[in-house]
Design a protein around this motif. Structure first.
Motif, PDB file in Angstrom:
ATOM      1  N   VAL A 258       0.847  -1.191   0.000  1.00 29.73           N
ATOM      2  CA  VAL A 258       0.000   0.000   0.000  1.00 29.73           C
ATOM      3  C   VAL A 258       0.887   1.248   0.000  1.00 29.73           C
ATOM      4  N   LYS A 259       0.568   2.196  -0.839  1.00 29.84           N
ATOM      5  CA  LYS A 259       1.363   3.424  -0.920  1.00 29.84           C
ATOM      6  C   LYS A 259       1.211   4.236   0.366  1.00 29.84           C
ATOM      7  N   PRO A 260       2.304   4.809   0.835  1.00 27.89           N
ATOM      8  CA  PRO A 260       2.222   5.576   2.090  1.00 27.89           C
ATOM      9  C   PRO A 260       1.391   6.860   1.968  1.00 27.89           C
ATOM     10  N   TYR A 261       1.230   7.373   0.725  1.00 30.87           N
ATOM     11  CA  TYR A 261       0.460   8.606   0.534  1.00 30.87           C
ATOM     12  C   TYR A 261      -0.557   8.401  -0.593  1.00 30.87           C
ATOM     13  N   ASP A 262      -1.691   9.046  -0.464  1.00 34.07           N
ATOM     14  CA  ASP A 262      -2.696   8.952  -1.518  1.00 34.07           C
ATOM     15  C   ASP A 262      -2.400   9.969  -2.620  1.00 34.07           C
ATOM     16  N   GLU A 263      -3.307  10.079  -3.596  1.00 31.68           N
ATOM     17  CA  GLU A 263      -3.060  10.955  -4.744  1.00 31.68           C
ATOM     18  C   GLU A 263      -3.051  12.426  -4.383  1.00 31.68           C
ATOM     19  N   PHE A 264      -3.567  12.754  -3.212  1.00 26.16           N
ATOM     20  CA  PHE A 264      -3.575  14.156  -2.772  1.00 26.16           C
ATOM     21  C   PHE A 264      -2.445  14.459  -1.790  1.00 26.16           C
ATOM     22  N   GLY A 265      -1.566  13.497  -1.581  1.00 24.70           N
ATOM     23  CA  GLY A 265      -0.434  13.711  -0.682  1.00 24.70           C
ATOM     24  C   GLY A 265      -0.740  13.460   0.766  1.00 24.70           C
ATOM     25  N   ARG A 266      -1.941  12.963   1.059  1.00 30.15           N
ATOM     26  CA  ARG A 266      -2.291  12.686   2.446  1.00 30.15           C
ATOM     27  C   ARG A 266      -1.794  11.293   2.841  1.00 30.15           C
ATOM     28  N   PRO A 267      -1.300  11.122   4.053  1.00 33.78           N
ATOM     29  CA  PRO A 267      -0.784   9.810   4.463  1.00 33.78           C
ATOM     30  C   PRO A 267      -1.902   8.764   4.552  1.00 33.78           C
ATOM     31  N   ASN A 268      -1.648   7.616   3.988  1.00 35.91           N
ATOM     32  CA  ASN A 268      -2.597   6.507   4.084  1.00 35.91           C
ATOM     33  C   ASN A 268      -2.435   5.793   5.422  1.00 35.91           C
ATOM     34  N   THR A 269      -3.519   5.204   5.885  1.00 35.60           N
ATOM     35  CA  THR A 269      -3.454   4.362   7.079  1.00 35.60           C
ATOM     36  C   THR A 269      -2.873   3.014   6.695  1.00 35.60           C
ATOM     37  N   LEU A 270      -1.779   2.633   7.316  1.00 37.08           N
ATOM     38  CA  LEU A 270      -1.089   1.386   6.991  1.00 37.08           C
ATOM     39  C   LEU A 270      -1.372   0.348   8.071  1.00 37.08           C
ATOM     40  N   TYR A 271      -1.528  -0.897   7.631  1.00 35.87           N
ATOM     41  CA  TYR A 271      -1.843  -1.988   8.554  1.00 35.87           C
ATOM     42  C   TYR A 271      -0.820  -3.112   8.377  1.00 35.87           C
ATOM     43  N   THR A 272      -0.723  -3.923   9.400  1.00 39.14           N
ATOM     44  CA  THR A 272       0.109  -5.114   9.336  1.00 39.14           C
ATOM     45  C   THR A 272      -0.586  -6.237  10.092  1.00 39.14           C
ATOM     46  N   LEU A 273      -0.191  -7.455   9.824  1.00 40.86           N
ATOM     47  CA  LEU A 273      -0.785  -8.635  10.481  1.00 40.86           C
ATOM     48  C   LEU A 273       0.293  -9.305  11.329  1.00 40.86           C
ATOM     49  N   PRO A 274       0.365  -8.951  12.612  1.00 41.73           N
ATOM     50  CA  PRO A 274       1.395  -9.560  13.456  1.00 41.73           C
ATOM     51  C   PRO A 274       1.147 -11.040  13.736  1.00 41.73           C
ATOM     52  N   TYR A 275      -0.124 -11.428  13.799  1.00 40.90           N
ATOM     53  CA  TYR A 275      -0.442 -12.843  14.022  1.00 40.90           C
ATOM     54  C   TYR A 275      -1.888 -13.113  13.609  1.00 40.90           C
ATOM     55  N   LEU A 276      -2.212 -14.387  13.481  1.00 37.90           N
ATOM     56  CA  LEU A 276      -3.579 -14.800  13.143  1.00 37.90           C
ATOM     57  C   LEU A 276      -3.918 -16.052  13.928  1.00 37.90           C
ATOM     58  N   ASP A 277      -4.925 -15.957  14.810  1.00 39.62           N
ATOM     59  CA  ASP A 277      -5.396 -17.118  15.567  1.00 39.62           C
ATOM     60  C   ASP A 277      -6.472 -17.842  14.761  1.00 39.62           C
ATOM     61  N   PHE A 278      -6.509 -19.156  14.878  1.00 37.94           N
ATOM     62  CA  PHE A 278      -7.523 -19.926  14.169  1.00 37.94           C
ATOM     63  C   PHE A 278      -7.981 -21.107  15.023  1.00 37.94           C
ATOM     64  N   ASN A 279      -9.224 -21.523  14.787  1.00 36.68           N
ATOM     65  CA  ASN A 279      -9.808 -22.705  15.416  1.00 36.68           C
ATOM     66  C   ASN A 279     -10.457 -23.554  14.329  1.00 36.68           C
ATOM     67  N   LEU A 280     -10.076 -24.807  14.244  1.00 36.25           N
ATOM     68  CA  LEU A 280     -10.630 -25.723  13.258  1.00 36.25           C
ATOM     69  C   LEU A 280     -11.342 -26.870  13.972  1.00 36.25           C
ATOM     70  N   GLN A 281     -12.543 -27.157  13.534  1.00 35.89           N
ATOM     71  CA  GLN A 281     -13.278 -28.303  14.076  1.00 35.89           C
ATOM     72  C   GLN A 281     -13.271 -29.403  13.021  1.00 35.89           C
ATOM     73  N   VAL A 282     -12.627 -30.496  13.344  1.00 35.81           N
ATOM     74  CA  VAL A 282     -12.444 -31.599  12.407  1.00 35.81           C
ATOM     75  C   VAL A 282     -13.255 -32.790  12.881  1.00 35.81           C
ATOM     76  N   GLU A 283     -14.042 -33.363  11.995  1.00 41.60           N
ATOM     77  CA  GLU A 283     -14.856 -34.533  12.321  1.00 41.60           C
ATOM     78  C   GLU A 283     -14.397 -35.716  11.491  1.00 41.60           C
ATOM     79  N   ALA A 284     -13.995 -36.784  12.173  1.00 45.51           N
ATOM     80  CA  ALA A 284     -13.568 -38.007  11.511  1.00 45.51           C
ATOM     81  C   ALA A 284     -14.652 -39.074  11.707  1.00 45.51           C
TER      82      ALA A 284
END
Length: 236
Positions: free
Chosen positions: A31-57
């Motif tokens: 994502v570009k740090p600035y938009d077309e008008f020179g305003r700073p964009n809000t930048l995000y990152t994903l430090p981690y991702l939790d998940f839960n899986l229910q598996v049926e055998a």
């Protein structure tokens, strides 16, 4: 569902999550740090991702049983007795016994919950990325090459006392010369492992196979420091 199918499905799910996570992280990173008008964009990152899986055998067991009386009845029918009086044969008739079987199916279900976390790991443990610069140089012997190596990081710092490994990659060489019959006699004259000096430099010598080299084949040499790898090619 069999155990192998469960394992395969779980693997596909986890790989699918990791691939999607990488794509999302790459999109956020680009994502570009600035938009077309020179305003700073809000930048995000994903430090981690939790998940839960229910598996049926699900496990199924099928059994087929036959009544004991039916088996005995058929055995008796095969052992009938005949008697003869006044020239006439007297026979004993039996009523057929129906051959009935009983099929049973037993189903067991096991439900498991799998929890985990994907964690973003900074490349090279947050240190500047290591770079290997390897160069083959001709010598007075056309079949012997010097391989000069420099090891430094992205900040320009020279890495001393780093263990450098040299290997002739036979498989890659064959892939680059599909129609050739190769001897694979390429070997290293001095050592195939050496540590860099205070200036981050190391050198070894490789003797290429004379027939493979004379025939114009491409020979692949790999140089690595830990899990950082670079490849060089030698050709007449």
């Amino acid at each position: 569902m069999s155990t192998s199918n469960n394992a395969l499905t779980l693997k596909q799910i986890l790989l699918g999550i990791s691939d999607s996570l990488n794509e999302a992280q790459n999109h956020l990173r680009n994502v570009k740090p600035y938009d077309e008008f020179g305003r700073p964009n809000t930048l995000y990152t994903l430090p981690y991702l939790d998940f839960n899986l229910q598996v049926e055998a699900e496990f199924e067991k099928e059994t087929s049983t036959e009544p004991t009386s039916a088996v005995a009845g058929r055995t008796a029918a095969l052992t009938h007795t005949r008697s003869y009086q006044k020239g006439y044969a007297r026979s004993l008739a039996f009523k057929p016994v129906a051959n009935t079987t009983t099929d049973t199916k037993e189903t067991n279900k096991v439900t498991s919950t799998i929890s985990g976390r994907f964690i973003a790991v900074v490349p090279n443990e947050g240190l500047p990325q290591m770079i290997i610069n390897a160069t083959p140089k001709v010598t007075s012997n056309i079949h012997i090459y010097d391989i000069d190596v420099e090891v430094f990081n992205a900040a320009g710092e020279k890495i001393s006392d780093a263990l450098v490994e040299f290997n002739y990659n036979q498989q890659k060489t064959e892939l680059l010369n599909p129609s050739a019959t190769l001897n694979h006699g390429t070997s290293f004259l001095s050592v195939s492992e050496i540590r860099t000096d205070v200036n981050g430099k190391a050198k070894t010598q490789v003797q290429v196979d004379s027939v493979d080299f004379t025939n114009g084949n491409i020979l692949i040499i790999e140089v690595n420091v830990g899990n950082v790898l670079t490849k060089i090619s030698i050709q007449k």
